[in-house]
Design an enzyme around this catalytic site. Structure first.
Site, PDB file in Angstrom:
ATOM      1  CE1 TYR A  82      -3.762   0.524   4.021  1.00  0.00           C
ATOM      2  CE2 TYR A  82      -5.104  -1.402   4.469  1.00  0.00           C
ATOM      3  CZ  TYR A  82      -4.472  -0.575   3.575  1.00  0.00           C
ATOM      4  OH  TYR A  82      -4.528  -0.840   2.223  1.00  0.00           O
ATOM      5  CB  SER A 142      -0.869  -0.002   1.267  1.00  0.00           C
ATOM      6  OG  SER A 142      -1.389   1.292   1.548  1.00  0.00           O
TER       7      SER A 142
HETATM    8  P1  NAP Z   1     -12.009  -4.919  -0.644  1.00  0.00           P
HETATM    9  O1  NAP Z   1     -12.741  -4.401  -1.821  1.00  0.00           O
HETATM   10  O2  NAP Z   1     -12.443  -4.563   0.741  1.00  0.00           O
HETATM   11  O3  NAP Z   1     -11.907  -6.542  -0.755  1.00  0.00           O
HETATM   12  C1  NAP Z   1     -11.268  -7.244   0.274  1.00  0.00           C
HETATM   13  C2  NAP Z   1     -11.390  -8.722  -0.021  1.00  0.00           C
HETATM   14  O4  NAP Z   1     -10.727  -9.447   1.015  1.00  0.00           O
HETATM   15  C3  NAP Z   1     -12.834  -9.209  -0.047  1.00  0.00           C
HETATM   16  O5  NAP Z   1     -12.945 -10.244  -1.023  1.00  0.00           O
HETATM   17  C4  NAP Z   1     -13.022  -9.820   1.343  1.00  0.00           C
HETATM   18  O6  NAP Z   1     -14.032 -10.791   1.276  1.00  0.00           O
HETATM   19  C5  NAP Z   1     -11.625 -10.419   1.575  1.00  0.00           C
HETATM   20  N1  NAP Z   1     -11.250 -10.622   2.989  1.00  0.00           N
HETATM   21  C6  NAP Z   1     -11.205  -9.693   3.965  1.00  0.00           C
HETATM   22  N2  NAP Z   1     -10.802 -10.277   5.120  1.00  0.00           N
HETATM   23  C7  NAP Z   1     -10.587 -11.597   4.855  1.00  0.00           C
HETATM   24  C8  NAP Z   1     -10.178 -12.721   5.639  1.00  0.00           C
HETATM   25  N3  NAP Z   1      -9.914 -12.606   6.945  1.00  0.00           N
HETATM   26  N4  NAP Z   1     -10.079 -13.923   5.030  1.00  0.00           N
HETATM   27  C9  NAP Z   1     -10.379 -14.064   3.710  1.00  0.00           C
HETATM   28  N5  NAP Z   1     -10.769 -13.041   2.910  1.00  0.00           N
HETATM   29  C10 NAP Z   1     -10.876 -11.821   3.486  1.00  0.00           C
HETATM   30  O7  NAP Z   1     -10.473  -4.471  -0.737  1.00  0.00           O
HETATM   31  P2  NAP Z   1      -9.632  -3.950  -2.000  1.00  0.00           P
HETATM   32  O8  NAP Z   1      -9.732  -2.476  -2.091  1.00  0.00           O
HETATM   33  O9  NAP Z   1      -9.942  -4.810  -3.186  1.00  0.00           O
HETATM   34  O10 NAP Z   1      -8.159  -4.262  -1.462  1.00  0.00           O
HETATM   35  C11 NAP Z   1      -7.566  -5.529  -1.684  1.00  0.00           C
HETATM   36  C12 NAP Z   1      -6.165  -5.437  -1.107  1.00  0.00           C
HETATM   37  O11 NAP Z   1      -5.490  -4.300  -1.672  1.00  0.00           O
HETATM   38  C13 NAP Z   1      -6.131  -5.212   0.401  1.00  0.00           C
HETATM   39  O12 NAP Z   1      -5.016  -5.893   0.955  1.00  0.00           O
HETATM   40  C14 NAP Z   1      -5.923  -3.703   0.534  1.00  0.00           C
HETATM   41  O13 NAP Z   1      -5.315  -3.362   1.772  1.00  0.00           O
HETATM   42  C15 NAP Z   1      -5.023  -3.446  -0.622  1.00  0.00           C
HETATM   43  N6  NAP Z   1      -4.996  -2.076  -1.125  1.00  0.00           N
HETATM   44  C16 NAP Z   1      -6.158  -1.464  -1.497  1.00  0.00           C
HETATM   45  C17 NAP Z   1      -6.074  -0.165  -2.033  1.00  0.00           C
HETATM   46  C18 NAP Z   1      -7.287   0.602  -2.468  1.00  0.00           C
HETATM   47  O14 NAP Z   1      -7.157   1.827  -2.659  1.00  0.00           O
HETATM   48  N7  NAP Z   1      -8.441  -0.033  -2.634  1.00  0.00           N
HETATM   49  C19 NAP Z   1      -4.838   0.455  -2.184  1.00  0.00           C
HETATM   50  C20 NAP Z   1      -3.683  -0.215  -1.738  1.00  0.00           C
HETATM   51  C21 NAP Z   1      -3.783  -1.484  -1.225  1.00  0.00           C
HETATM   52  P3  NAP Z   1     -14.834 -11.257   2.619  1.00  0.00           P
HETATM   53  O15 NAP Z   1     -15.126 -10.001   3.407  1.00  0.00           O
HETATM   54  O16 NAP Z   1     -16.058 -11.971   2.131  1.00  0.00           O
HETATM   55  O17 NAP Z   1     -13.909 -12.157   3.362  1.00  0.00           O
HETATM   56  C1  GCO Z   2      -6.955   5.247   3.237  1.00  0.00           C
HETATM   57  C2  GCO Z   2      -7.065   4.323   2.062  1.00  0.00           C
HETATM   58  C3  GCO Z   2      -5.697   3.787   1.676  1.00  0.00           C
HETATM   59  C4  GCO Z   2      -5.823   2.831   0.514  1.00  0.00           C
HETATM   60  C5  GCO Z   2      -4.498   2.296   0.093  1.00  0.00           C
HETATM   61  C6  GCO Z   2      -3.566   3.357  -0.380  1.00  0.00           C
HETATM   62  O1  GCO Z   2      -7.856   5.243   4.080  1.00  0.00           O
HETATM   63  O2  GCO Z   2      -5.945   5.972   3.278  1.00  0.00           O
HETATM   64  O3  GCO Z   2      -7.948   3.247   2.346  1.00  0.00           O
HETATM   65  O4  GCO Z   2      -5.106   3.144   2.760  1.00  0.00           O
HETATM   66  O5  GCO Z   2      -6.614   1.753   0.863  1.00  0.00           O
HETATM   67  O6  GCO Z   2      -3.915   1.480   1.062  1.00  0.00           O
HETATM   68  O7  GCO Z   2      -2.443   2.702  -0.961  1.00  0.00           O
END
Ligand code: NAP
Ligand code: GCO
Length: 264
Positions: free
Chosen positions: A158, A145
């Site tokens: 986080y 992230s």
């Molecule tokens: P999201 O839309 O909230 O999806 C999260 C997924 O993880 C869902 O499928 C959820 O399904 C599953 N999950 C959560 N807890 C779990 C557990 N204990 N066991 C198994 N499955 C679990 O998140 P996203 O935005 O796609 O993010 C995916 C990854 O990218 C995360 O690691 C997040 O920190 C990272 N990320 C996101 C962003 C962003 O801006 N969106 C940026 C940087 C990094 P269930 O709830 O049904 O389990």
């Molecule tokens: C926040 C956001 C970020 C993104 C991502 C950025 O609240 O700042 O959720 O943390 O999820 O991790 O890279």
């Protein structure tokens, strides 16, 4: 070059790929030739995900598994190995965030974020590495992230987890490089998924959320990322094209980390 990026004959597990970034990465790996396994906790999300994958013509194999539960993870890995084969590619994607001012955050909330975002990648990696070692190759991709590098208000747990995940990535690289296992990270910028939906909600007067405007000003690309922006990077890190890339965090952020931000 096509062969270098091909995943034909490979088995990929993408954790938390019911929707969001994980779903897009699983789609990309499938389209590059991999057999796809994914998990989530909720049967409702699983049912919807299987329908969504089918609607895209993707043969995805779903497993209900909480990645923080080592016994469930071991069973899932054993089931995948029986049904699809030994896992060649692991994407530790499952993750949550809790946006709470640190002094108001309970220890339980802090621990839950650390458990899912940091402990679970350890648990799942530990479960798949023996099979990768036996096969003589493997790819582990940890979804880090911006908060692997930067802090901000309300995301203490986080940021601690994602900072730790960066170092876990480097440690797996160090410990298993000789086994021809490459472990790298992808650091998405701000991506439009359910996880960030609260940061993009329209205000009562119809104006953009202040954080939405803030991120657009902080991003040289002047836009939020989409899950599709992660598709090429994950195929690169999952393929032979990255066999000498190890311990690297590939930031897919539109340039946020390089930019002081647009003058208001
Ligand atoms: P999201 O839309 O909230 O999806 C999260 C997924 O993880 C869902 O499928 C959820 O399904 C599953 N999950 C959560 N807890 C779990 C557990 N204990 N066991 C198994 N499955 C679990 O998140 P996203 O935005 O796609 O993010 C995916 C990854 O990218 C995360 O690691 C997040 O920190 C990272 N990320 C996101 C962003 C962003 O801006 N969106 C940026 C940087 C990094 P269930 O709830 O049904 O389990
Ligand atoms: C926040 C956001 C970020 C993104 C991502 C950025 O609240 O700042 O959720 O943390 O999820 O991790 O890279």
């Amino acid at each position: 070059m096509d062969k270098m990026f091909s995943l034909e004959g490979k088995v990929a597990l993408v954790t938390g790929a019911a929707y969001g970034i994980g779903f897009a990465m699983a789609e990309a790996l499938y389209n590059a030739g991999a057999k796809i396994a994914f998990n989530c906790r909720s049967q409702h999300h699983m049912d919807q995900a299987l329908a969504d994958y089918k609607a895209k013509g993707i043969d995805a194999h779903g497993y209900i598994c909480d990645v923080t539960n080592e016994e469930q993870v071991k069973q899932m890995v054993a089931d995948i190995e029986k049904e699809l084969g030994v896992i060649d590619i692991l994407v530790n994607n499952a993750g949550i965030i809790k946006r709470i001012p640190m002094t108001e955050m309970s220890v339980e909330d802090f621990r839950q974020v650390i458990d899912i975002d940091l402990n679970a990648p350890f648990i799942v990696s530990k479960a798949v590495i023996p099979g990768m070692k036996a096969k003589g190759h493997g790819k582990i991709i940890n979804i880090c992230s911006m908060m692997s590098e930067l802090g901000r208000e309300t995301v203490s747990a986080y940021a601690a987890a994602k900072g730790g995940l960066k170092m876990l990535t480097r440690n797996i690289c160090s410990e298993f490089g000789e086994d021809n296992i490459q472990c790298n990270g992808i650091g998405p910028g701000y991506i439009a998924t359910p996880q960030t939906a609260p940061l993009r909600e329209r205000q009562p007067d119809g104006s953009r959320h202040p954080f939405d405007s803030f991120i657009v000003a902080k991003t040289p690309a002047a836009r939020w990322g989409t899950p599709e922006d992660l598709m090429g990077p994950v195929v690169f890190l999952a393929s032979d094209a990255s066999n000498f890339v190890n311990g690297h965090i590939l930031y897919v952020d539109g340039g946020i980390l390089a930019y002081i931000g647009k003058q208001p």
